[in-house]
Design a protein around this motif. Structure first.
Motif, PDB file in Angstrom:
ATOM      1  N   HIS A  46       0.805  -1.223   0.000  1.00  0.00           N
ATOM      2  CA  HIS A  46       0.000   0.000   0.000  1.00  0.00           C
ATOM      3  C   HIS A  46       0.839   1.275   0.000  1.00  0.00           C
ATOM      4  CE1 HIS A  46       1.223  -0.228   4.166  1.00  0.00           C
ATOM      5  NE2 HIS A  46       0.904   1.040   4.273  1.00  0.00           N
ATOM      6  N   VAL A  47       2.166   1.155   0.014  1.00  0.00           N
ATOM      7  CA  VAL A  47       3.006   2.313   0.325  1.00  0.00           C
ATOM      8  C   VAL A  47       3.751   2.871  -0.889  1.00  0.00           C
ATOM      9  CG1 VAL A  47       5.108   2.929   1.596  1.00  0.00           C
ATOM     10  CG2 VAL A  47       3.267   1.768   2.754  1.00  0.00           C
ATOM     11  N   THR A  48       3.819   4.216  -0.951  1.00  0.00           N
ATOM     12  CA  THR A  48       4.615   4.873  -1.987  1.00  0.00           C
ATOM     13  C   THR A  48       6.004   5.152  -1.420  1.00  0.00           C
ATOM     14  OG1 THR A  48       2.643   5.916  -2.864  1.00  0.00           O
ATOM     15  CG2 THR A  48       4.748   6.936  -3.451  1.00  0.00           C
ATOM     16  N   ASN A  49       7.037   4.849  -2.199  1.00  0.00           N
ATOM     17  CA  ASN A  49       8.412   5.064  -1.772  1.00  0.00           C
ATOM     18  C   ASN A  49       9.021   6.169  -2.621  1.00  0.00           C
ATOM     19  OD1 ASN A  49       9.407   2.608   0.142  1.00  0.00           O
ATOM     20  ND2 ASN A  49       7.695   2.040  -1.179  1.00  0.00           N
ATOM     21  N   LEU A  50       9.458   7.232  -1.948  1.00  0.00           N
ATOM     22  CA  LEU A  50       9.933   8.410  -2.656  1.00  0.00           C
ATOM     23  C   LEU A  50      11.432   8.608  -2.421  1.00  0.00           C
ATOM     24  CD1 LEU A  50       9.289  11.159  -4.121  1.00  0.00           C
ATOM     25  CD2 LEU A  50       8.932  12.106  -1.838  1.00  0.00           C
ATOM     26  N   VAL A  51      12.166   8.813  -3.518  1.00  0.00           N
ATOM     27  CA  VAL A  51      13.583   9.169  -3.416  1.00  0.00           C
ATOM     28  C   VAL A  51      13.652  10.682  -3.582  1.00  0.00           C
ATOM     29  CG1 VAL A  51      15.887   8.803  -4.367  1.00  0.00           C
ATOM     30  CG2 VAL A  51      14.235   6.924  -4.369  1.00  0.00           C
ATOM     31  N   GLY A  52      13.966  11.382  -2.502  1.00  0.00           N
ATOM     32  CA  GLY A  52      13.848  12.842  -2.472  1.00  0.00           C
ATOM     33  C   GLY A  52      14.977  13.579  -3.166  1.00  0.00           C
ATOM     34  N   ASN A  53      14.829  14.898  -3.245  1.00  0.00           N
ATOM     35  CA  ASN A  53      15.796  15.737  -3.952  1.00  0.00           C
ATOM     36  C   ASN A  53      17.178  15.751  -3.295  1.00  0.00           C
ATOM     37  OD1 ASN A  53      13.920  17.559  -2.135  1.00  0.00           O
ATOM     38  ND2 ASN A  53      15.928  18.552  -2.164  1.00  0.00           N
ATOM     39  N   GLY A  54      17.244  15.432  -1.985  1.00  0.00           N
ATOM     40  CA  GLY A  54      18.532  15.470  -1.292  1.00  0.00           C
ATOM     41  C   GLY A  54      19.398  14.244  -1.537  1.00  0.00           C
ATOM     42  N   VAL A  55      18.849  13.248  -2.236  1.00  0.00           N
ATOM     43  CA  VAL A  55      19.573  11.992  -2.475  1.00  0.00           C
ATOM     44  C   VAL A  55      20.438  12.134  -3.728  1.00  0.00           C
ATOM     45  CG1 VAL A  55      19.231   9.519  -3.012  1.00  0.00           C
ATOM     46  CG2 VAL A  55      17.706  10.673  -1.392  1.00  0.00           C
ATOM     47  N   VAL A  56      21.567  11.431  -3.760  1.00  0.00           N
ATOM     48  CA  VAL A  56      22.357  11.331  -5.002  1.00  0.00           C
ATOM     49  C   VAL A  56      22.200   9.908  -5.540  1.00  0.00           C
ATOM     50  CG1 VAL A  56      24.014  13.197  -4.604  1.00  0.00           C
ATOM     51  CG2 VAL A  56      24.463  10.968  -3.591  1.00  0.00           C
ATOM     52  N   ILE A  57      21.844   9.811  -6.818  1.00  0.00           N
ATOM     53  CA  ILE A  57      21.460   8.519  -7.403  1.00  0.00           C
ATOM     54  C   ILE A  57      22.497   8.074  -8.435  1.00  0.00           C
ATOM     55  CG2 ILE A  57      19.718   7.341  -8.825  1.00  0.00           C
ATOM     56  CD1 ILE A  57      17.639   9.288  -7.677  1.00  0.00           C
TER      57      ILE A  57
END
Ligand code: GDP
Ligand code: IMO
Ligand code: MG
Length: 433
Positions: A65-76
């Motif tokens: 049921h959950v949305t997983n967000l990789v935020g702007n502060g992360v380096v990918i």
């Protein structure tokens, strides 16, 4: 309704057990969001007999049921990201349906990884002990205003901008010639993997995450921000320069997700019942003896990302008090209590001795030559905890240890973890969410 964002973050030098606890708490939330760090993180989850290690993907990914967000502060790093997604898809996790990436998150390019290697090689004995994932160089490009962002991957001029950045990096690498030799063939392989990863990211759901998260808050969604690393590795407040390159503390969740400080709810500080550190840098309570070796063996203290042996020692209250202060911790979670079952007495570092006298505060420099830990001994419990599930099952000596830490840190301990599995978790109070 305007909800708040809860933050779960590490209070020590990382690897406190964030992945396990985020997974345990996920049923209480709608969105799990990473706000800083990148593939230097290794978050372990265990359930139904299987162990999973996540690097960039938030630890709520196994819940439908959950949305997983990789935020702007992360380096990918698109290469690591693609591998993580493939591994999850192979385990039948519909990861693409549950994952959102911020358009403003920065991209780790292959030459960031080479620069990390070259920089570490040039430092010799004084090396940071970096995971060599390109974290430092990519955050340097972010603050130096040279970086590429996820949104740029969709632009028609991406190839040209990538090439310009690569040339800049190759020029910088020449400055490290005494320590680092460029292997053209290796770089070509890394670039081909990178472009494949970039293609994969273009297929994912890329969003204006600050808008997404604020709208979600307004509509009453419950959000947990998942920290990476730990407070003592924070770029401002950690044991600089032996730190990572992002703000791992609670304030990092505001800048790394675009949430205002008055939208922060609970700050959940997670710590091991003892201390570990991987990589170089000061560690006042480190045990270079049989006790430290035992902690490493019983606690399986080997890095989730690099496999390196973690340095082990007793709990350090001056460092923990400092972390509670900087983060505004409202509740504590104690991990790996089971690992201490083997000791008849447990040492707690309450103060440091310095040239200026004894202090309970964290001095500017905590190198072994500057501070000496002062310990108090508590009685060990010497009982196997791993099958225990209720607070009343816990031995009196462990409850005494918990009460002692609560009094010293002035924050309640709401959860005690007694093993790596999801089920090996004792909820003491229903304070969370
Ligand atoms: P993270 O980076 O904070 O998510 O932590 P890591 O996953 O790098 O390291 C924590 C390690 O401890 C992992 O191997 C976990 O499976 C394990 N672990 C977590 N909680 C417990 C616990 O309560 N007891 C034991 N024995 N192991 C635990
Ligand atoms: P999680 O999220 C433990 C350490 C490295 C090194 C220093 C800088 O799993 O807790 P970097 O790669 O950022 O340049 O390394 O920080 N480090 C971690 N130690 N857990 C982590 O993440 C870490 N991420 C980085 O070992 O000392
Ligand atoms: Mg880890």
């Amino acid at each position: 309704m305007n909800n708040k964002v809860d933050i779960l973050l590490g209070l020590q030098w990382g690897d406190e057990g964030k992945g396990k606890l985020v997974d345990v708490l996920t049923p209480r939330y709608d969105i799990i969001a990473r706000f800083q760090g990148g593939p230097n993180a290794g978050h372990t989850l265990e359930f139904e007999g299987t162990k999973h290690v996540l690097h960039t993907i938030p630890s709520g990914i196994f819940h439908a049921h959950v949305t997983n967000l990789v935020g702007n502060g992360v380096v990918i790093d698109p290469v690591v990201f693609a591998k993580e997604i493939d591994a999850l898809v192979a385990k039948q996790v519909p990861v693409r349906d549950r994952l959102l990436i911020s358009r403003k998150a920065h991209v780790i390019v292959p030459t960031h990884r080479l620069l990390d290697r070259a920089s570490e090689a040039s430092k010799g004995e004084a090396k940071i002990g970096s995971t060599l994932k390109g974290i430092g160089p990519s955050y340097m490009d972010k603050t130096g205003r040279n970086g590429l962002r996820i949104g740029d991957l969709l632009d028609a001029d991406f190839a040209a901008r990538y090439e310009a950045l690569k040339q800049k990096h190759l020029h910088l690498l020449k400055g490290f010639e005494a320590y680092f030799t460029l292997d053209e063939a290796e770089l070509a392989t890394m670039e081909s993997e990178f472009m494949h990863g970039v293609e994969g990211i273009r297929q994912l759901t890329i969003v204006d995450s600050e808008h997404y998260i604020n709208k979600a808050l307004k509509s009453g969604k419950r959000i947990l921000a998942e920290g990476a690393q730990g407070s003592m590795l924070d770029i401002d407040f950690g044991t600089y320069p032996y730190v990572t390159s992002s703000n791992t503390v609670a304030a990092g969740a505001c800048t790394g997700l675009g949430i205002a400080p008055n939208r922060v709810g609970e700050v959940i500080g997670i710590f091991k019942a003892y201390t570990t550190r991987v990589g170089s840098g000061p560690f006042p309570t480190e045990l270079n003896d049989a006790i430290g070796e035992n902690m490493r063996k019983v606690g399986n203290e080997f890095g989730s990302t690099t496999g390196r042996a973690r340095r082990c020692g007793w709990i350090d209250l001056p460092a923990m008090r400092y972390a509670c202060m900087i983060n505004g911790v409202t509740q504590l979670i104690m991990m790996k209590a089971d690992v201490l079952s083997q000791f008849d007495s447990i040492e707690v570092c309450t103060h440091y001795k310095t040239a200026e006298g004894t202090t309970a505060d964290l001095p500017f420099d905590i190198q072994a030559s500057k501070v000496q830990p002062v310990y108090e001994s508590l009685k060990g419990w010497e009982v196997d905890l791993t099958a225990m599930r209720q607070p009343e099952d816990l031995p009196a000596e462990l409850t005494a240890y918990v009460h002692y830490l609560e009094a010293a840190l002035e924050v309640p301990i709401t959860v005690v973890s007694v093993g790596p599995d999801r089920t090996q978790t004792i909820i003491r109070e229903k304070a969370i969410a």
